[in-house]
Each structure stands twice: as structure tokens, then as C-alpha cells.
Design an enzyme around this catalytic site. Sequence first.
Site, PDB file in Angstrom:
ATOM      1  N   ALA A   1       0.839  -1.197   0.000  1.00  0.00           N
ATOM      2  CA  ALA A   1       0.000   0.000   0.000  1.00  0.00           C
ATOM      3  C   ALA A   1       0.873   1.245   0.000  1.00  0.00           C
ATOM      4  O   ALA A   1       2.006   1.249   0.512  1.00  0.00           O
ATOM      5  CB  ALA A   1      -0.917  -0.013   1.215  1.00  0.00           C
TER       6      ALA A   1
ATOM      7  N   ARG B   1       0.967   3.833   1.650  1.00  0.00           N
ATOM      8  CA  ARG B   1       1.412   4.397   2.941  1.00  0.00           C
ATOM      9  C   ARG B   1       2.632   3.672   3.497  1.00  0.00           C
ATOM     10  O   ARG B   1       3.219   4.130   4.486  1.00  0.00           O
ATOM     11  CB  ARG B   1       0.267   4.351   3.942  1.00  0.00           C
ATOM     12  CG  ARG B   1      -0.244   2.951   4.247  1.00  0.00           C
ATOM     13  CD  ARG B   1      -1.460   3.008   5.175  1.00  0.00           C
ATOM     14  NE  ARG B   1      -2.002   1.679   5.449  1.00  0.00           N
ATOM     15  CZ  ARG B   1      -2.868   1.049   4.678  1.00  0.00           C
ATOM     16  NH1 ARG B   1      -3.273   1.615   3.547  1.00  0.00           N
ATOM     17  NH2 ARG B   1      -3.337  -0.138   5.026  1.00  0.00           N
ATOM     18  N   TYR B   2       2.990   2.535   2.889  1.00  0.00           N
ATOM     19  CA  TYR B   2       4.112   1.749   3.391  1.00  0.00           C
ATOM     20  C   TYR B   2       5.381   1.879   2.547  1.00  0.00           C
ATOM     21  O   TYR B   2       6.431   1.381   2.956  1.00  0.00           O
ATOM     22  CB  TYR B   2       3.733   0.264   3.463  1.00  0.00           C
ATOM     23  CG  TYR B   2       2.589  -0.034   4.397  1.00  0.00           C
ATOM     24  CD1 TYR B   2       2.637   0.344   5.739  1.00  0.00           C
ATOM     25  CD2 TYR B   2       1.459  -0.687   3.941  1.00  0.00           C
ATOM     26  CE1 TYR B   2       1.589   0.074   6.588  1.00  0.00           C
ATOM     27  CE2 TYR B   2       0.398  -0.970   4.783  1.00  0.00           C
ATOM     28  CZ  TYR B   2       0.462  -0.576   6.112  1.00  0.00           C
ATOM     29  OH  TYR B   2      -0.581  -0.847   6.954  1.00  0.00           O
ATOM     30  N   ILE B   3       5.298   2.468   1.380  1.00  0.00           N
ATOM     31  CA  ILE B   3       6.466   2.543   0.502  1.00  0.00           C
ATOM     32  C   ILE B   3       6.870   3.999   0.293  1.00  0.00           C
ATOM     33  O   ILE B   3       6.048   4.917   0.452  1.00  0.00           O
ATOM     34  CB  ILE B   3       6.192   1.865  -0.855  1.00  0.00           C
ATOM     35  CG1 ILE B   3       4.934   2.437  -1.515  1.00  0.00           C
ATOM     36  CG2 ILE B   3       6.043   0.362  -0.676  1.00  0.00           C
ATOM     37  CD1 ILE B   3       4.627   1.839  -2.863  1.00  0.00           C
TER      38      ILE B   3
END
Length: 702
Positions: free
Chosen positions: A156, A158-160
Site C-alpha cells: 500500500a 502508505r508503506y512505501i
Amino acid sequence: MAKKKIAKKIIKKKVLRKVPRKKTGKRKIAKKKAPGVSGQSVSGGRDGGGRAEVIHVDDMYSDWFIDYASYVILERAVPNVHDGLKPVQRRILHTLKEKDDGRYNKVANLVGHTMQYHPHGDASIADALVSLGQKNLLIDTQGNWGNIFTGDKAAASRYIEARLTKFALEVAFNAKTTNWAASYDGRNKEPVTLPMKFPLLLAQGAEGIAVGLACKILPHNFNELIDACINALRKKPFEIFPDFPTGGLIDVSEYNRGLRGGRVRVRARIERTKTKRVLRIVEVPFGTTAGALMDNIVAANEKGKIKISKIEDITAEKVEINVHLPVGLDPDTAIEALYAFTDCEMSISPNSCVIEDNKPRFLGVDELLKRSALHTKELLKWELEIKLGELQDKWHFSSLERIFIEKRIYHRIEECTTWEAVISEIWTGLKPFLKRLKRKVSDDDIVRLTEIRIKRISKFDSLKADELIRGIEQQIAETEKDLKGLTRYAVRYFKDLKEKYGAVRGRKTELASFGKVVARSVAVATETLYLNSKDGFAGFGVKRDGTVVDKCSRMDDVIVFGREGTMKVSKVAEKTYVGKNPAHVAIFRKETPRFYCMVYRDGRDGPARVKRFSVKGVTRDKMYELTRGSKGTRVLYFSVHDSEDDAPSVIVVLKAAPRLRTREIEVDFGDLAVKGRASQGSIITRHKVDKVIRRKSQMELL
């Protein structure tokens, strides 16, 4: 309120049209039609006399369709020829540059900021950003960005995290040489195109589907593109061919410079292991993944096109698929079968389409590279001209500052009480020294002199000032030299790019030339063809009467000769209707000649005819007439022979009839010429035939 105003403008532009006048000059007024009577026109308002006007719906929709199609082509699907980017990609890179501070940024944050420029939602922006990051050229990624080998999706947003690479900062951005335009809401400025000094379009490739138009440009090798740019600037010949991040083999014999009508064939790289019963796939064709390829191989095995005992996918950072073969299967034959029946070999049709001057154009990859090289040269020229102007301005003011301080002109303004007096005194003090300068002194230059601080004047060093001016003069001379030898400067620029960033960008896809695999020749013969004469069915799932052939593949064709004098060729299947009691059923191979001998009765009471023929080109599943097509025709004798010299003799036995002296007629097929299947044959008798008996040869008698 704003939406209502926009809607009114659209209505005025698209709907409330005036009905065209006739040649007489009078306006044609149509009566208002009742709702639901016709879909061809609607009421669009009333004229001055209160009468209803007609608006044609088909005209409205044709205009709107053209507007929509143009928008999709120009703004979404097709890249620009100058920077090789689609609008969403350009806006993403512009956002990355705005937020660039050397550190990584959350992709979710980047997507939100990009929405200032791209009004199509966060999902499309995130997908485009991940796609750019996976190309490993412009964006430096951190986190799980998916895997192009396995097809795994990225985590997602928001994680990368992401940031621009050093290469992107060097080749794609320069605010001084960028043309700007207002964003969709007018709050911001965005680049019309980025000043790209590299053939990015050919390095990354592009793919998009618009309305009635498609674009598919294949990626090419980084170093080969730079070498080709250098040759293009030097007006030397060059060739460029695709290079895929997934590796594999590629045949470019029909590439056609990436234009419509061309194609490339790509293959997986299959290695033999020490164990002959195991094949290892280490690179997959462009356009597929290891998981998809494994599923495709399993499906081909289930359909009987290939034969494997087991398959293992252990792909991680690199592709590795182990294909286990059954006992007795030749590895070379298995490899050819994988290329013939699975996605281990794929054909890709390019379509090189770009936007130039707000119009789609079809240009070959060689033309795109030439234009990119020349565009880079022009951008470098523009940068040098800007640099030269800045250096000249710097030299001018440094020289003016030195005169102002060394000649103590600042003392002349100590007793001035007005601004006009200050300016006048400085002009008066500079007048004797103006000839030393290379351009005229402006009022802005005088104002800048008044802004020099006392601390700078007190620490002024004439030697350092002279050294600074000499350094500027040296830079001016070098810049002017580069402008005069612009081609040499551009070549040096490309060589520097290759030296900095090309060491880890070698070719991954091996150029090769491989012929077309004939699927039938490598198909695994694992089926047995059976025939049920009574019910009229044949296939590998019919097991009743007898065997037609012990070994055949599902790629083979079966030829059926019916008792009514017809012929049909169809694909081998589990169960196919061939007619009750057919004259002959066999596997048909066009490359293997067969010679057929036939005696048939023409119609219910017609004469007996004899023919000898061969079958060459046929259309699958088409019924062919081997006789004259008369109703009641019946085949009395039929035989098949491998050689033209192998011709049987038969005895045609006639039915007893008054005044019939001879009841047997001997026919030697060796006396007949071999003709095509459409020949009707020769009449041997008009009497009714009882039966046809084959006469045994001397060899058979012995």
C-alpha cells in the site's frame, strides 16, 4: 454556482444552435415533436416568434465524442515526443522535484500532492507511480514495490517511499528551460513538457489505449541508446532493438523500426540441467510473469499439448521454474514443445505512436531517437546561452563594483540629501570609466551599487577581485567555445552519462534468430484414435470398434472419407461425428503425400466411375465432394497408398442381367493418372455393379 455557469456555457456552445437557413434566406422552423417520437432531434428553445427550434442529437454526440477522443489521446494514453511522458507521469515527476530534499517521501504523500495537478483520482496516480518506480530509472524506491518477475503487487502507498534518482535530477529538470502552464484549477504552475536530455521514451517504453488509437513502444537498452544518440549527432548510421528487464531471447528480424505491421518474437531462456529429466526456465518473455507462465504450462499439459510430470516455481529475486519431464521424453523435443504450445514464446506487435504539436504521429524508433538527440542538443545550447548570459552579467557587475570601490565613488554620495542626487553623483563618478565595460550601464546597475554594504567595501581586496574577474572570463571563454562546438559538447555530455550510469545497465535480452516451431512436429503423441463405425464417431475418447492409429497428438488432423463420396478434415478431438460406416478414417498430414484409389456409383442408378487422386491443400472442417454430387452416390471401393507406383488392380463384378455376357471388368489403377480430389473420374460401366474385389498381386500370392 460555478457548476451552473459551466453547464450554461456548455449548453450555449453545444445545444442551443441556430437551425441553418435555406438558400432562400428564411429560417427553417420545425414543429416540436412529442416526447418519445424520435431520437433524432430534441427541442432546444424558441426563436423570436415563439416557435420551437430543432437540435439534432447525432450532431451533438458526434462533437462530444470527438472532444472526448481528443482528450484521451492527448492527455492520458499517448506520450509526448519531447520528454517521452504521459501527463500523469510528468506531474508525478514534477511533484517529486518540488518535494526533493534528498530524503525519501511516502508515496501516499506524493499521490496527494500530485492531485494538485492531476484531476483523476489517487488510484491512477499511485498505479502510474509504482509503474515508474519498477522501471528503475527515474525513481529511487524503498519498501516493497512488487516484483516484475512474479507479478506480485506493491505494498500500500502508505508503506512505501520514493525519491528522484541522481540520473533523473541530471537529465529531466531545469526550471530555466521549462515551459510552464497553469494547472487544471489555475492555482499552480506545471511543466508543459520536462526538458528531457535523454531518449527516455525509448528507454522506458510506453503503452496505452485511447479511443480508436493505441500506442506500444518497447523498451530499449540504456547504453545502446546513448551510443545511437552519439552516432545520430555525428550523422552516422545506427540500429536500436528492444531490451526487456525480464531478459530472455528476442528475434528482431521483423521489428520494422517499431511501426505498425512489425513484430518481435520473444522466448524464455530454458536451460538443461545435469539431470536430463529436468528443464530450468531462468528468464521469462516480456509481458508475462513466472506465475502466469507456470499456469500456462500446466494448462497446456492438461490439454495434452505437452507432457510433463511436475513443475515447480521457486522464483524470488530471479526467475527459476523447474519443469520435470516424464521418462523417455527427449529434452530437445520438450523445449521445442514449450515454445510451440506455451507462453515460453510470445509475439509482440509494436505501434510507435507519440504526440507532437498536439497531434498523434506514427514515428519509427530511429526517427524518435534522432529527434531526441537533436532536442537534447537544443536544450544544451539553451542552457549554455543562459549560462553565458549569467556569466556576462556577473562579469559586468563585478567590474562595475570594482570601479565603484577602487575609485571611491561611494564618497561622492555622502553629502547627498535626495535619491535623485545620489543616482546623479554615481553616474558622474562612473562616466570616465564606462569604456572599460562590455555593455551599457543601466539604472538597475546603479541601484545595485547603492545596496553594497559598508562591511563589503571595507574588506574589499583588489587582488581577489581581479582573480574573480579572470575566473569569470575563463568560464565565458569555455562556454563560448562549447557553443561554437555544440555537437562535440553534446557528444561529451552523452559520454558522461554513459560513464556515470551505464555500468550496471548492460543488455539483458539476447538478440537471436530462431525459426518458427511447427507445432505439429513437436506435439507429444500420447493419444490413440479410435473409431465407432456403427454410431459414426471417432476420437481418442471413443473406445468401441477399433483403433485407427496407436499414437497421435491433439494437434493432428483426422481425414474422413464418407460412403456417400465426401471428404472432410478436422482436428483430432475426444469425440467427433464422422458418419456411419465411413470408407476411410486416418490421420492427415499435408507434408506426407497419400494416393487414393476409388470406385463409386454415380447416383442411385448411374454409371460406375473410377478415379485416382491425391489430397493437398484443404480447409479444415469444410465438406468436399469427391464425386459429381448426385443423390444416392455410393463408394464401392476405396484404398490408400503411400507411393504413386503402388497401384492396385480390382475386379468390378456386375449384377446378372439379360444379354450380359461379361460380368467381370478388370481395372488397373496403374493405368490411371493421379489427379486432384475434384476430378469426377472415368466411366467404367453403365451396368449395375454387384461388388468390387481387389485382385491379389504376385507378391501377395507368394
